[in-house]
Design an enzyme around this catalytic site. Structure first.
Site, PDB file in Angstrom:
ATOM      1  CG  HIS A 171      -2.683  13.465  -9.134  1.00 16.52           C
ATOM      2  ND1 HIS A 171      -2.912  12.187  -8.753  1.00 16.52           N
ATOM      3  CD2 HIS A 171      -1.152  13.042  -9.276  1.00 16.52           C
ATOM      4  CE1 HIS A 171      -2.176  11.356  -8.727  1.00 16.52           C
ATOM      5  NE2 HIS A 171      -0.935  11.630  -8.704  1.00 16.52           N
ATOM      6  CG  ASP A 191       4.521  17.235  -7.501  1.00 19.15           C
ATOM      7  OD1 ASP A 191       4.661  18.381  -7.844  1.00 19.15           O
ATOM      8  OD2 ASP A 191       4.778  15.937  -7.988  1.00 19.15           O
ATOM      9  CD  GLU A 202      -3.084  -1.200   0.115  1.00 10.67           C
ATOM     10  OE1 GLU A 202      -2.960   0.180  -0.582  1.00 10.67           O
ATOM     11  OE2 GLU A 202      -3.774  -2.104  -0.063  1.00 10.67           O
ATOM     12  NE  ARG A 223      -0.888   6.654  -8.450  1.00 12.07           N
ATOM     13  CZ  ARG A 223      -0.347   5.774  -8.819  1.00 12.07           C
ATOM     14  NH1 ARG A 223       0.665   5.491 -10.016  1.00 12.07           N
ATOM     15  NH2 ARG A 223      -0.377   4.540  -7.951  1.00 12.07           N
TER      16      ARG A 223
HETATM   17  N1  LIG Z   1       5.898  13.135  -6.836  1.00 13.05           N
HETATM   18  C1  LIG Z   1       4.830  12.482  -7.073  1.00 13.05           C
HETATM   19  N2  LIG Z   1       4.679  11.346  -6.776  1.00 13.05           N
HETATM   20  C2  LIG Z   1       3.474  10.683  -7.092  1.00 13.05           C
HETATM   21  C3  LIG Z   1       2.474  11.221  -7.824  1.00 13.05           C
HETATM   22  N3  LIG Z   1       1.465  10.617  -8.228  1.00 13.05           N
HETATM   23  C4  LIG Z   1       1.954   9.459  -7.358  1.00 13.05           C
HETATM   24  N4  LIG Z   1       3.224   9.427  -7.072  1.00 13.05           N
HETATM   25  C5  LIG Z   1       3.732   8.495  -6.250  1.00 13.05           C
HETATM   26  O1  LIG Z   1       3.260   7.134  -6.266  1.00 13.05           O
HETATM   27  C6  LIG Z   1       2.663   6.945  -5.129  1.00 13.05           C
HETATM   28  C7  LIG Z   1       1.256   6.471  -5.292  1.00 13.05           C
HETATM   29  O2  LIG Z   1       0.594   5.597  -4.421  1.00 13.05           O
HETATM   30  P1  LIG Z   1      -0.537   6.172  -3.441  1.00 13.05           P
HETATM   31  O3  LIG Z   1       0.037   7.252  -2.538  1.00 13.05           O
HETATM   32  O4  LIG Z   1      -1.195   4.859  -2.892  1.00 13.05           O
HETATM   33  O5  LIG Z   1      -1.580   6.920  -4.099  1.00 13.05           O
HETATM   34  P2  LIG Z   1      -2.506   6.101  -5.426  1.00 13.05           P
HETATM   35  O6  LIG Z   1      -1.896   4.983  -5.787  1.00 13.05           O
HETATM   36  O7  LIG Z   1      -2.596   7.117  -6.568  1.00 13.05           O
HETATM   37  O8  LIG Z   1      -3.901   5.703  -4.785  1.00 13.05           O
HETATM   38  C8  LIG Z   1       2.559   8.042  -4.210  1.00 13.05           C
HETATM   39  O9  LIG Z   1       2.559   7.829  -2.712  1.00 13.05           O
HETATM   40  C9  LIG Z   1       3.924   8.822  -4.766  1.00 13.05           C
HETATM   41  O10 LIG Z   1       5.089   8.416  -3.910  1.00 13.05           O
HETATM   42  C10 LIG Z   1       2.737  12.924  -8.253  1.00 13.05           C
HETATM   43  O11 LIG Z   1       2.046  13.324  -8.825  1.00 13.05           O
HETATM   44  N5  LIG Z   1       4.066  13.168  -7.862  1.00 13.05           N
HETATM   45 MG   LIG Z   2      -1.797   3.077  -4.072  1.00 13.91          MG
END
Ligand SMILES: Nc1nc2c(ncn2[C@@H]2O[C@H](COP(=O)(O)OP(=O)(O)O)[C@@H](O)[C@H]2O)c(=O)[nH]1
Ligand SMILES: [Mg+2]
Ligand SMILES: *[C@@H]1O[C@H](CO)[C@@H](O)[C@H](O)[C@H]1NC(C)=O
Length: 403
Positions: A261, A346, A50, A263
């Site tokens: 954002h 960010d 997670e 993703r």
């Molecule tokens: N710096 C940065 N990291 C991101 C971004 N989007 C995702 N990440 C990285 O990818 C992870 C995604 O996992 P999570 O926090 O679980 O969010 P989710 O997977 O989008 O629900 C984040 O915690 C960040 O480490 C972004 O826009 N900028």
């Molecule tokens: Mg996640």
């Protein structure tokens, strides 16, 4: 005369009450059977794959549970241990194999003002032994069928076999007296039923802390807790400086830029039906700006995309006449803030934009939306999503603030 004597009696009674309380305090103990020194601790851990932003929600479930406990005389001595950030799957640079305390990302004093929390290192410094022995580790698991007989009941059941898949954040000096496997579903406050099975326990830990659910998602208490999750000052200052210097805004609610954002990574691979292509992204951003903020030409993009994709998106948007900004950390920034801090910067920059477009079902996006609710933005500027190039595009859920 009768009235006067009535008044007098009630006056005397009031004094007597005050007296007995004073007596309890004077003797250095609370009026409950346990002394305040008999502190107890709940630890928890989350399913290793997670990410950071789901973990923030899991924290809220536990923090609310512990804050509510303060209202029960017999639960007042319980504290919540903040699980260090360790080995996060998405953190690729820096040495993520060291446990990172919460103060790196959050204002821990602010967390403490909401719930009785301690960092793990604070707990270490309280124990005189060479190791920390957890009395009971409850490894939570889902029921195989959540809707048995067609209903989702809150329930738990001791199970025979399970494994703890974590590693105690890399600490070799944390041990466990007894591990108990439990199938669990429903509200988090039911965990007290497990805790009370062994009332003498001082250290109780839950593995798979993501399984218990919020008692009341979106309630006033939920938002009070969410508001207490202020970021570390250095991260806020860094983000504000960027917003001021690059995006020409010095206020909380900016009208100089819109934010996105975007993703990618696993979302672009495994959720093809929910996210747009690169070109589709540029087209949707352009459409939204033309419709809602035709005077704005600054776009801030937060993303986990590869550089090559970012360059292409920037190229597309520049071609449409926009000025595109990314927060690109220097080597020094990266050392100081680490991947986790960069992601928060960010998020802060996205939070202050005039208009925000997020990614469907990303918890990274959800946390930005909450932040914008707290900042007081109109919800219509916040709950917007990128759609797939073709096919259905459902409305994002709107979790608006309750004050
Ligand atoms: N710096 C940065 N990291 C991101 C971004 N989007 C995702 N990440 C990285 O990818 C992870 C995604 O996992 P999570 O926090 O679980 O969010 P989710 O997977 O989008 O629900 C984040 O915690 C960040 O480490 C972004 O826009 N900028
Ligand atoms: Mg996640
Ligand atoms: C466990 O080890 C860490 C260092 O690896 C140390 O900082 C901590 O104080 C130790 N905990 C206890 C309870 O001794």
């Amino acid at each position: 005369m009768i009235l006067l004597s009535l008044l007098l009696t009630s006056f005397v009674l009031t004094c007597a009450e005050v007296d007995s309380q004073d007596y309890c305090y004077a003797k250095g103990q609370s009026c409950s059977t346990e002394t305040p020194r008999d502190e107890k601790f709940v630890l928890y851990d989350v399913n290793p794959p997670e990410g950071f932003n789901l973990r923030r929600d899991v924290y809220m479930r536990f923090a609310i549970m512990m804050s509510e406990a303060k209202k029960h005389e017999r639960r007042q001595n319980w504290n919540l241990v903040l699980p260090p950030w360790f080995n996060l799957y998405h953190w690729k640079t820096a040495d993520s194999n060291k446990p990172v305390p919460w103060s790196m990302f959050f204002d821990v004093e602010s967390l403490k003002a909401f719930a009785p929390v301690v960092e793990l290192f604070e707990l270490f410094s309280k124990t005189k032994r060479k190791y920390l022995e957890i009395d009971r580790l409850y490894v939570l698991q889902n029921f195989p069928d959540a809707f048995e007989n067609g209903v989702f009941d809150d329930k738990w059941e001791i199970d025979r076999n399970c494994d703890y898949s974590g590693s105690f954040w890399g600490y070799k000096n944390i041990t466990v007296k007894e591990t108990i496997c439990v199938k669990y579903q429903g509200q988090i406050s039911k965990l007290w039923e497990l805790i009370s099975l062994h009332s003498a326990d001082k250290y109780v830990m839950f593995a798979h802390g993501e399984i218990p659910l919020h008692d009341y998602y979106g309630s006033k208490t939920f938002w009070d807790c969410r508001k207490s999750m202020k970021f570390n000052k250095n991260l806020i200052n860094k983000a504000k400086k960027f917003i001021y210097e690059k995006l020409d805004c010095n206020e909380n609610q900016c009208n100089t830029y819109i934010s996105v954002h975007w993703r990618r990574q696993d979302f672009a691979r495994a959720r093809i039906s929910e996210v747009p292509s690169l070109l589709g992204t540029a087209i949707q951003i352009d459409k939204a700006i033309k419709k809602y903020h035709s005077t704005i030409d600054y776009i801030f993009i937060a993303s986990d995309a590869q550089n090559s994709e970012l360059i292409q998106l920037e190229h597309q948007l520049k071609h449409l006449g926009y000025k595109v900004h990314f927060y690109i950390p220097s080597k020094l920034d990266l050392e100081q803030f680490s991947d986790g801090g960069i992601a928060i910067i960010d998020q802060i920059i996205c939070s202050h934009a005039a208009y925000f477009i997020g990614t469907h079902e990303s918890t990274f996006t959800f946390r930005i939306q909450e932040e914008r609710e707290i900042l007081g933005f109109k919800s219509s500027t916040t709950f917007n999503r990128l759609c797939p190039d073709t096919g259905k595009c459902s409305e994002p859920s709107k979790w608006t603030i309750v004050d």
